[in-house]
Write a protein that holds these residues in place. Structure first.
Motif, PDB file in Angstrom:
ATOM      1  N   GLY A 271       0.812  -1.236  -0.027  1.00 32.23           N
ATOM      2  CA  GLY A 271      -0.001  -0.007   0.100  1.00 32.23           C
ATOM      3  C   GLY A 271       0.914   1.163   0.111  1.00 32.23           C
ATOM      4  O   GLY A 271       2.050   1.111  -0.113  1.00 32.23           O
ATOM      5  N   GLU A 272       0.290   2.457   0.242  1.00 34.57           N
ATOM      6  CA  GLU A 272       1.000   3.659   0.136  1.00 34.57           C
ATOM      7  C   GLU A 272       1.942   3.818   1.222  1.00 34.57           C
ATOM      8  O   GLU A 272       2.876   4.451   1.018  1.00 34.57           O
ATOM      9  CB  GLU A 272      -0.227   4.789   0.188  1.00 34.57           C
ATOM     10  N   ALA A 273       1.394   3.040   2.545  1.00 34.73           N
ATOM     11  CA  ALA A 273       2.441   3.085   3.587  1.00 34.73           C
ATOM     12  C   ALA A 273       3.785   2.310   3.097  1.00 34.73           C
ATOM     13  O   ALA A 273       5.026   2.868   3.579  1.00 34.73           O
ATOM     14  CB  ALA A 273       1.911   2.438   4.616  1.00 34.73           C
ATOM     15  N   ALA A 274       3.925   1.318   2.294  1.00 30.37           N
ATOM     16  CA  ALA A 274       4.941   0.801   1.730  1.00 30.37           C
ATOM     17  C   ALA A 274       5.825   2.044   0.977  1.00 30.37           C
ATOM     18  O   ALA A 274       7.205   1.840   1.092  1.00 30.37           O
ATOM     19  CB  ALA A 274       4.971  -0.508   1.148  1.00 30.37           C
ATOM     20  N   GLU A 275       5.301   2.617   0.104  1.00 28.95           N
ATOM     21  CA  GLU A 275       5.743   3.669  -0.686  1.00 28.95           C
ATOM     22  C   GLU A 275       6.472   4.514   0.179  1.00 28.95           C
ATOM     23  O   GLU A 275       7.666   5.196   0.013  1.00 28.95           O
ATOM     24  CB  GLU A 275       4.791   4.273  -1.573  1.00 28.95           C
ATOM     25  N   LEU A 276       5.750   5.153   1.139  1.00 28.31           N
ATOM     26  CA  LEU A 276       6.359   6.099   2.153  1.00 28.31           C
ATOM     27  C   LEU A 276       7.220   5.617   3.022  1.00 28.31           C
ATOM     28  O   LEU A 276       8.166   6.624   3.602  1.00 28.31           O
ATOM     29  CB  LEU A 276       5.185   6.828   2.776  1.00 28.31           C
ATOM     30  N   ALA A 277       7.272   4.357   3.355  1.00 29.93           N
ATOM     31  CA  ALA A 277       8.293   4.161   4.426  1.00 29.93           C
ATOM     32  C   ALA A 277       9.577   3.213   4.062  1.00 29.93           C
ATOM     33  O   ALA A 277      10.472   2.668   4.611  1.00 29.93           O
ATOM     34  CB  ALA A 277       7.557   3.232   5.310  1.00 29.93           C
ATOM     35  N   GLN A 278       9.460   2.975   2.635  1.00 31.91           N
ATOM     36  CA  GLN A 278      10.631   2.313   1.963  1.00 31.91           C
ATOM     37  C   GLN A 278      11.946   2.634   2.518  1.00 31.91           C
ATOM     38  O   GLN A 278      12.986   1.939   2.743  1.00 31.91           O
ATOM     39  CB  GLN A 278      10.727   2.333   0.277  1.00 31.91           C
ATOM     40  N   GLU A 279      12.368   3.881   2.471  1.00 32.75           N
ATOM     41  CA  GLU A 279      13.815   4.520   2.912  1.00 32.75           C
ATOM     42  C   GLU A 279      13.782   4.288   4.390  1.00 32.75           C
ATOM     43  O   GLU A 279      15.013   3.600   4.427  1.00 32.75           O
ATOM     44  CB  GLU A 279      13.903   5.789   2.551  1.00 32.75           C
ATOM     45  N   SER A 280      12.914   4.468   5.209  1.00 35.47           N
ATOM     46  CA  SER A 280      12.920   4.308   6.426  1.00 35.47           C
ATOM     47  C   SER A 280      13.310   2.853   7.104  1.00 35.47           C
ATOM     48  O   SER A 280      13.639   2.348   7.999  1.00 35.47           O
ATOM     49  CB  SER A 280      11.964   5.000   7.393  1.00 35.47           C
TER      50      SER A 280
END
Length: 310
Positions: A271-280
């Motif tokens: 989901g979008e959470a994966a896109e937003l958290a990929q670097e962290s």
């Protein structure tokens, strides 16, 4: 060497004649082999074929993708974001649905919903599925109308229309997901992050993640995050996928890290959470699948095959 051996070698050579080894790709693109391997294993950006001995072979399409990746990097886009951009571009090229066609389907859908016409919805659902791909069915037709009605519930009548459409879609999507459960292959549990997902969103993404090689079992909203280790131990899935379209809070990131340690299988985020958290989350025990349907399926297959790192 016998004739059969010579024939096998000849066929193998013909099969690979249009493919390039990693050293040649590195020379052609200017990207060193270490980086190419990292792009593949960490971000799922390029998927070379493998020889029987495990050596990577790249097609011309792979080389074109590498050059596109370089172009996005030169524009300042983070490498963790490039995968979703390429996936969406590819989806547009391969599955482009004419805007007029999408609007036409949506207009028929809105009309059936406004009349609370269940039989009409049934017919329309089957017609749309027969005409376009499953990804398009939800991305371009049903979910945009569902989201619009959800956002406009302050308008008199739209709350009832949204509930009518939501109930219909949950039933039809759940049925299709149950049919996909009959497939053999790798087994994945799909669970929502607490308070961050409605049932239809979870079911649709379960259907989009499923494939001939992967069957998906959804766990409904309200599933306690801390009890996933218990369920995983009893069901023995090949992976647990958490789904959310919201950004992760610092506390949620810590909870996911603790959960990953306690699971007996890999923990993935979609989901979008994966896109937003990929670097962290890079280098952690949590792997990110992305948000675009095709990219999620591809990364899930790569991860289950051991070709994608966390």
């Amino acid at each position: 060497m016998n004739k059969q051996g010579r024939t096998s070698q000849t066929e193998a050579g013909m099969e690979h004649r249009d493919l390039f080894p990693i050293r040649e790709v590195s020379r052609l693109t200017g990207v060193n082999a270490v980086t190419l391997r990292a792009w593949e294993r960490r971000y799922g950006l390029v998927q070379p074929t493998r020889t029987e001995s495990g050596h990577r072979l790249y097609s011309q399409a792979d080389i074109d993708d590498i050059r596109r990746i370089l172009g996005w990097l030169e524009r300042g886009v983070a490498v963790s974001k490039v995968g979703s951009i390429l996936a969406r571009d590819q989806a547009v090229m391969q599955n482009a649905l004419a805007p007029d066609a999408a609007k036409g389907w949506q207009a028929q859908l809105r009309d059936a919903v406004q009349r609370f016409d269940g039989a009409g919805l049934d017919r329309l659902f089957d017609q749309v599925f027969a005409a376009i791909t499953q990804d398009q069915v939800f991305a371009d037709v049903f979910m945009p109308v569902w989201h619009d009605l959800a956002a406009g519930q302050a308008v008199f009548g739209q709350a009832s229309e949204w509930l009518f459409l939501d109930q219909f879609l949950r039933g039809r999507v759940f049925t299709r997901l149950q049919l996909s459960q009959q497939r053999r292959g790798r087994h994945v549990l799909l669970a929502p992050l607490p308070g961050q997902c409605l049932e239809l969103e979870l079911l649709v993404n379960g259907l989009l993640l499923a494939s001939d090689e992967v069957r998906v079992t959804p766990l409904m909203p309200g599933q306690p995050l801390e009890e996933l280790a218990l369920i995983s131990e009893r069901l023995g899935p090949d992976a647990v996928v958490l789904f959310s379209n919201r950004s992760l809070t610092l506390d949620m990131g810590k909870r996911l890290s603790r959960l990953a340690v306690g699971l007996h299988c890999p923990l993935l985020l979609a989901g979008e959470a994966a896109e937003l958290a990929q670097e962290s989350l890079a280098g952690s025990l949590v792997a990110c699948l992305g948000a675009e349907a095709g990219l999620m399926r591809r990364r899930l297959r790569q991860y289950l095959a051991g070709q994608l790192d966390t």
